[in-house]
Structures are given as C-alpha cells and as structure tokens.
Scaffold this motif. Structure first.
Motif, PDB file in Angstrom:
ATOM      1  N   THR A  23       0.853  -1.180   0.000  1.00 15.89           N
ATOM      2  CA  THR A  23       0.000   0.000   0.000  1.00 15.89           C
ATOM      3  C   THR A  23       0.894   1.236   0.000  1.00 15.89           C
ATOM      4  O   THR A  23       1.814   1.346   0.814  1.00 15.89           O
ATOM      5  CB  THR A  23      -0.924   0.024   1.232  1.00 15.89           C
ATOM      6  N   LEU A  24       0.617   2.141  -0.940  1.00 15.86           N
ATOM      7  CA  LEU A  24       1.382   3.379  -1.051  1.00 15.86           C
ATOM      8  C   LEU A  24       0.417   4.548  -1.038  1.00 15.86           C
ATOM      9  O   LEU A  24      -0.496   4.626  -1.856  1.00 15.86           O
ATOM     10  CB  LEU A  24       2.205   3.389  -2.342  1.00 15.86           C
ATOM     11  N   GLN A  25       0.634   5.441  -0.093  1.00 17.04           N
ATOM     12  CA  GLN A  25      -0.184   6.642   0.047  1.00 17.04           C
ATOM     13  C   GLN A  25       0.695   7.858  -0.222  1.00 17.04           C
ATOM     14  O   GLN A  25       1.771   7.995   0.353  1.00 17.04           O
ATOM     15  CB  GLN A  25      -0.769   6.734   1.466  1.00 17.04           C
ATOM     16  N   ARG A  26       0.244   8.749  -1.105  1.00 19.03           N
ATOM     17  CA  ARG A  26       0.974   9.982  -1.366  1.00 19.03           C
ATOM     18  C   ARG A  26       0.028  11.154  -1.116  1.00 19.03           C
ATOM     19  O   ARG A  26      -0.862  11.423  -1.920  1.00 19.03           O
ATOM     20  CB  ARG A  26       1.522   9.994  -2.784  1.00 19.03           C
ATOM     21  N   GLY A  27       0.213  11.818   0.027  1.00 19.36           N
ATOM     22  CA  GLY A  27      -0.736  12.858   0.410  1.00 19.36           C
ATOM     23  C   GLY A  27      -2.101  12.244   0.666  1.00 19.36           C
ATOM     24  O   GLY A  27      -2.233  11.286   1.419  1.00 19.36           O
ATOM     25  N   ARG A  28      -3.100  12.776   0.004  1.00 24.08           N
ATOM     26  CA  ARG A  28      -4.455  12.234   0.137  1.00 24.08           C
ATOM     27  C   ARG A  28      -4.760  11.153  -0.893  1.00 24.08           C
ATOM     28  O   ARG A  28      -5.863  10.590  -0.902  1.00 24.08           O
ATOM     29  CB  ARG A  28      -5.485  13.364   0.010  1.00 24.08           C
ATOM     30  N   THR A  29      -3.784  10.877  -1.754  1.00 29.05           N
ATOM     31  CA  THR A  29      -4.008   9.925  -2.841  1.00 29.05           C
ATOM     32  C   THR A  29      -3.514   8.541  -2.460  1.00 29.05           C
ATOM     33  O   THR A  29      -2.356   8.364  -2.077  1.00 29.05           O
ATOM     34  CB  THR A  29      -3.286  10.389  -4.123  1.00 29.05           C
ATOM     35  N   ARG A  30      -4.381   7.549  -2.573  1.00 30.43           N
ATOM     36  CA  ARG A  30      -3.992   6.155  -2.377  1.00 30.43           C
ATOM     37  C   ARG A  30      -3.534   5.623  -3.733  1.00 30.43           C
ATOM     38  O   ARG A  30      -4.355   5.355  -4.608  1.00 30.43           O
ATOM     39  CB  ARG A  30      -5.176   5.350  -1.835  1.00 30.43           C
ATOM     40  N   VAL A  31      -2.221   5.511  -3.908  1.00 33.21           N
ATOM     41  CA  VAL A  31      -1.666   5.089  -5.194  1.00 33.21           C
ATOM     42  C   VAL A  31      -1.856   3.595  -5.408  1.00 33.21           C
ATOM     43  O   VAL A  31      -2.317   3.152  -6.461  1.00 33.21           O
ATOM     44  CB  VAL A  31      -0.170   5.457  -5.286  1.00 33.21           C
ATOM     45  N   PHE A  32      -1.472   2.787  -4.413  1.00 35.87           N
ATOM     46  CA  PHE A  32      -1.658   1.335  -4.459  1.00 35.87           C
ATOM     47  C   PHE A  32      -2.282   0.875  -3.153  1.00 35.87           C
ATOM     48  O   PHE A  32      -2.004   1.442  -2.081  1.00 35.87           O
ATOM     49  CB  PHE A  32      -0.317   0.605  -4.634  1.00 35.87           C
ATOM     50  N   GLU A  33      -3.083  -0.172  -3.250  1.00 36.44           N
ATOM     51  CA  GLU A  33      -3.653  -0.777  -2.053  1.00 36.44           C
ATOM     52  C   GLU A  33      -3.589  -2.288  -2.191  1.00 36.44           C
ATOM     53  O   GLU A  33      -4.177  -2.872  -3.109  1.00 36.44           O
ATOM     54  CB  GLU A  33      -5.100  -0.332  -1.845  1.00 36.44           C
ATOM     55  N   ALA A  34      -2.808  -2.920  -1.319  1.00 32.72           N
ATOM     56  CA  ALA A  34      -2.642  -4.380  -1.304  1.00 32.72           C
ATOM     57  C   ALA A  34      -2.236  -4.911  -2.682  1.00 32.72           C
ATOM     58  O   ALA A  34      -2.786  -5.895  -3.170  1.00 32.72           O
ATOM     59  CB  ALA A  34      -3.925  -5.049  -0.831  1.00 32.72           C
ATOM     60  N   LEU A  35      -1.243  -4.257  -3.274  1.00 34.38           N
ATOM     61  CA  LEU A  35      -0.772  -4.665  -4.601  1.00 34.38           C
ATOM     62  C   LEU A  35       0.177  -5.854  -4.483  1.00 34.38           C
ATOM     63  O   LEU A  35       1.100  -5.857  -3.668  1.00 34.38           O
ATOM     64  CB  LEU A  35      -0.038  -3.497  -5.271  1.00 34.38           C
ATOM     65  N   ASN A  36      -0.060  -6.883  -5.298  1.00 37.71           N
ATOM     66  CA  ASN A  36       0.796  -8.064  -5.344  1.00 37.71           C
ATOM     67  C   ASN A  36       1.289  -8.285  -6.768  1.00 37.71           C
ATOM     68  O   ASN A  36       0.488  -8.350  -7.705  1.00 37.71           O
ATOM     69  CB  ASN A  36       0.041  -9.312  -4.875  1.00 37.71           C
ATOM     70  N   LEU A  37       2.598  -8.383  -6.930  1.00 35.67           N
ATOM     71  CA  LEU A  37       3.196  -8.653  -8.238  1.00 35.67           C
ATOM     72  C   LEU A  37       4.477  -9.445  -8.049  1.00 35.67           C
ATOM     73  O   LEU A  37       5.219  -9.209  -7.089  1.00 35.67           O
ATOM     74  CB  LEU A  37       3.543  -7.353  -8.971  1.00 35.67           C
ATOM     75  N   GLN A  38       4.740 -10.351  -8.965  1.00 34.92           N
ATOM     76  CA  GLN A  38       6.046 -10.998  -9.053  1.00 34.92           C
ATOM     77  C   GLN A  38       6.590 -10.730 -10.452  1.00 34.92           C
ATOM     78  O   GLN A  38       5.872 -10.867 -11.444  1.00 34.92           O
ATOM     79  CB  GLN A  38       5.936 -12.495  -8.782  1.00 34.92           C
ATOM     80  N   GLY A  51      -1.130   8.751 -14.499  1.00 35.62           N
ATOM     81  CA  GLY A  51      -1.695   8.656 -13.157  1.00 35.62           C
ATOM     82  C   GLY A  51      -2.098   7.262 -12.744  1.00 35.62           C
ATOM     83  O   GLY A  51      -2.646   7.070 -11.654  1.00 35.62           O
ATOM     84  N   ALA A  52      -1.799   6.265 -13.585  1.00 32.35           N
ATOM     85  CA  ALA A  52      -2.190   4.888 -13.266  1.00 32.35           C
ATOM     86  C   ALA A  52      -1.308   4.258 -12.200  1.00 32.35           C
ATOM     87  O   ALA A  52      -1.687   3.265 -11.575  1.00 32.35           O
ATOM     88  CB  ALA A  52      -2.165   4.022 -14.528  1.00 32.35           C
ATOM     89  N   GLY A  53      -0.094   4.820 -11.993  1.00 30.59           N
ATOM     90  CA  GLY A  53       0.813   4.277 -10.985  1.00 30.59           C
ATOM     91  C   GLY A  53       2.099   3.698 -11.536  1.00 30.59           C
ATOM     92  O   GLY A  53       2.882   3.103 -10.796  1.00 30.59           O
ATOM     93  N   LYS A  54       2.361   3.897 -12.817  1.00 33.23           N
ATOM     94  CA  LYS A  54       3.537   3.289 -13.442  1.00 33.23           C
ATOM     95  C   LYS A  54       4.837   3.827 -12.841  1.00 33.23           C
ATOM     96  O   LYS A  54       5.712   3.058 -12.431  1.00 33.23           O
ATOM     97  CB  LYS A  54       3.497   3.520 -14.961  1.00 33.23           C
ATOM     98  N   SER A  55       4.973   5.133 -12.799  1.00 32.59           N
ATOM     99  CA  SER A  55       6.196   5.719 -12.231  1.00 32.59           C
ATOM    100  C   SER A  55       6.318   5.426 -10.740  1.00 32.59           C
ATOM    101  O   SER A  55       7.418   5.209 -10.223  1.00 32.59           O
ATOM    102  CB  SER A  55       6.218   7.236 -12.469  1.00 32.59           C
ATOM    103  N   SER A  56       5.183   5.387 -10.052  1.00 35.25           N
ATOM    104  CA  SER A  56       5.203   5.074  -8.614  1.00 35.25           C
ATOM    105  C   SER A  56       5.688   3.654  -8.375  1.00 35.25           C
ATOM    106  O   SER A  56       6.420   3.387  -7.411  1.00 35.25           O
ATOM    107  CB  SER A  56       3.809   5.266  -8.008  1.00 35.25           C
ATOM    108  N   LEU A  57       5.296   2.728  -9.239  1.00 31.93           N
ATOM    109  CA  LEU A  57       5.781   1.354  -9.119  1.00 31.93           C
ATOM    110  C   LEU A  57       7.300   1.314  -9.287  1.00 31.93           C
ATOM    111  O   LEU A  57       8.006   0.643  -8.516  1.00 31.93           O
ATOM    112  CB  LEU A  57       5.105   0.469 -10.168  1.00 31.93           C
ATOM    113  N   PHE A  58       7.812   2.032 -10.264  1.00 34.90           N
ATOM    114  CA  PHE A  58       9.260   2.079 -10.465  1.00 34.90           C
ATOM    115  C   PHE A  58       9.960   2.661  -9.246  1.00 34.90           C
ATOM    116  O   PHE A  58      11.018   2.173  -8.829  1.00 34.90           O
ATOM    117  CB  PHE A  58       9.584   2.924 -11.697  1.00 34.90           C
TER     118      PHE A  58
END
Length: 242
Positions: A23-38, A51-58
């Motif tokens: 889970t990643l929160q940036r300010g008031r924005t919830r970027v990811f919640e319970a994200l699972n990836l391998q 704004g989909a979260g691509k750069s945040s994932l990186f």
C-alpha cells in the motif's frame, strides 16, 4: 501472474523482484492498495493512462519510495561490492544527469567499484570507444539534444552493471532513428528490462505486459493480448466522450 507468496506452488523469487500486499499513500491519494506482483520475465512492459501508478511502481522498486504497508522484495547489494540490483532511467533526463560531461556522468555509475576518478574515466573512454562513441566522452551535456541526453542515461545504466533496468517512458524524447536504436539495444541487452511506455508498439512483442489502471492491475499477460485490451478500452472511452 499475480501469484500468492504463500502458495506452496509459487516459490518466493530468489533473483527477481516482487511486491506483497503493498500500500502506497501519497498525500491524500492512495496510489496502491494491497498490490501483489512478481516480476520474473526478462522483458516486461508497463502500460496505462497517466496517473495509473507506473512511475510510482518504479520508484518503489528502486527504493525512492517506501510503502506504508506490505513488502517490496529486491535482491540486496552483493557483499563483493557489485552494483545495486536495480537501475532506473527517469522520464526526464535532466532530473537524472548530474555532471557536466558525458564521461563524468558515466563514471558516476562506477562509484561502487571504488576506483579513482582517473581510473573510472579511463574505463568510460575505453567502453565508449568499443561502442563506436569515443567522441562522446568529452562532450558537454549542455551541447547534447534531449534525445542524446536520454541516450546518455541509457548508457549510464548499461555501464553500471545493474541486473534489472527500469525505463520510464524511454522513447518519449527520441526521434524515429533514436527509437529504433534504443529498441534494438533493449532487444539484445542481457539484463531484465521493464519498460513503462505509451508507445505500445515498443512492448507489444514482450513476453509480459502489465496494464495498470488507477493503481490496480487491470490485465497481465502476453504483450500482444494486453496491449489490444488496453487499446480497445481507450477506443471505447473515446467513443463515449464524443
């Protein structure tokens, strides 16, 4: 492909990266919640709207951001002093380049070797010469085009010895010859490479593409199939707007 870490049939990645319940929160924005990836595959595309979260994932994968909860697994720095596992190329090269000349910038990627400045720059010159770019070494960054600066960032990743390369919109500032060159270099590079891009033709042939939508995985599979799903969704939304 979003395998459960606790599944007996899915081992924890030893030489790959993974996110568990992140889970990643940036300010008031919830970027990811319970994200699972391998992330095992050698070539992975990352697509989706702005704004989909691509750069945040990186940023999570290379340690620039830390999740509020969950775990990001990236192999650690080796005891023998080899380079960090992950290297990232930013979307804007001006946010990445620090030094005034090409050879100084590339030498920065060798700092883990603890060489002297002269040793590092000599290695850079030899390495560039082997790639037919000997004349690039002394060039001032300020004299380069935006596309050439992007290429310097790519060269910095290659010379740095990282095992996984994260490329954030690497084609955005390149002309067609530059795109063709980078695409060719990506195809032959031995590292695992994850490419975030809006230019779907550059990842359509990848063995895996992940479509992020508002911080969630909308689709995950073969590049041709996931790109087609995303294109169909964009076309449908454009029809609704018109």
């Amino acid at each position: 492909m979003q395998a459960d870490f606790n599944s007996s049939t899915t081992p924890r990645p030893a030489n790959g990266m993974a996110l568990k319940d992140v889970t990643l929160q940036r300010g008031r924005t919830r970027v990811f919640e319970a994200l699972n990836l391998q992330l095992f595959e050698q070539r992975i595309g990352l697509i989706g709207d702005n704004g989909a979260g691509k750069s945040s994932l990186f940023r999570l994968l290379c340690g620039l951001d830390q999740p509020q909860s969950g775990h990001v697994h990236v192999p650690e720095l080796e005891a023998d002093g080899t380079a960090p596992f992950v290297g990232m190329m930013f979307q804007n090269s001006d946010e990445q380049i620090i030094f005034p000349t090409v050879e100084e910038e590339l030498a920065l990627s060798l700092r883990h070797l603890r060489w002297s400045r002269a040793q590092a720059q000599a290695h850079v010159r030899t390495w560039l010469a082997a790639r037919g770019l000997a004349d690039w070494a002394p060039r001032a960054i300020g004299s380069l085009s935006q596309g050439q600066r992007q290429h310097v960032c790519w060269l910095a990743l290659l010379i740095g010895g990282h095992q996984t390369l994260l490329l954030d919109e690497p084609f955005s500032s390149l002309d067609l010859p530059g795109q063709a060159l980078l695409r060719q270099e990506i195809s032959v590079a031995p590292q695992q490479i994850i490419v975030s891009t809006h230019v779907l033709d550059h990842v359509r042939h990848f063995e895996r593409v992940i479509w992020l939508d508002k911080g969630r995985v909308r689709a995950d599979g073969l590049g041709a199939e996931v790109c087609a799903q995303y294109e169909a969704d964009v076309a449908e939304r454009a029809t609704l707007v018109s």
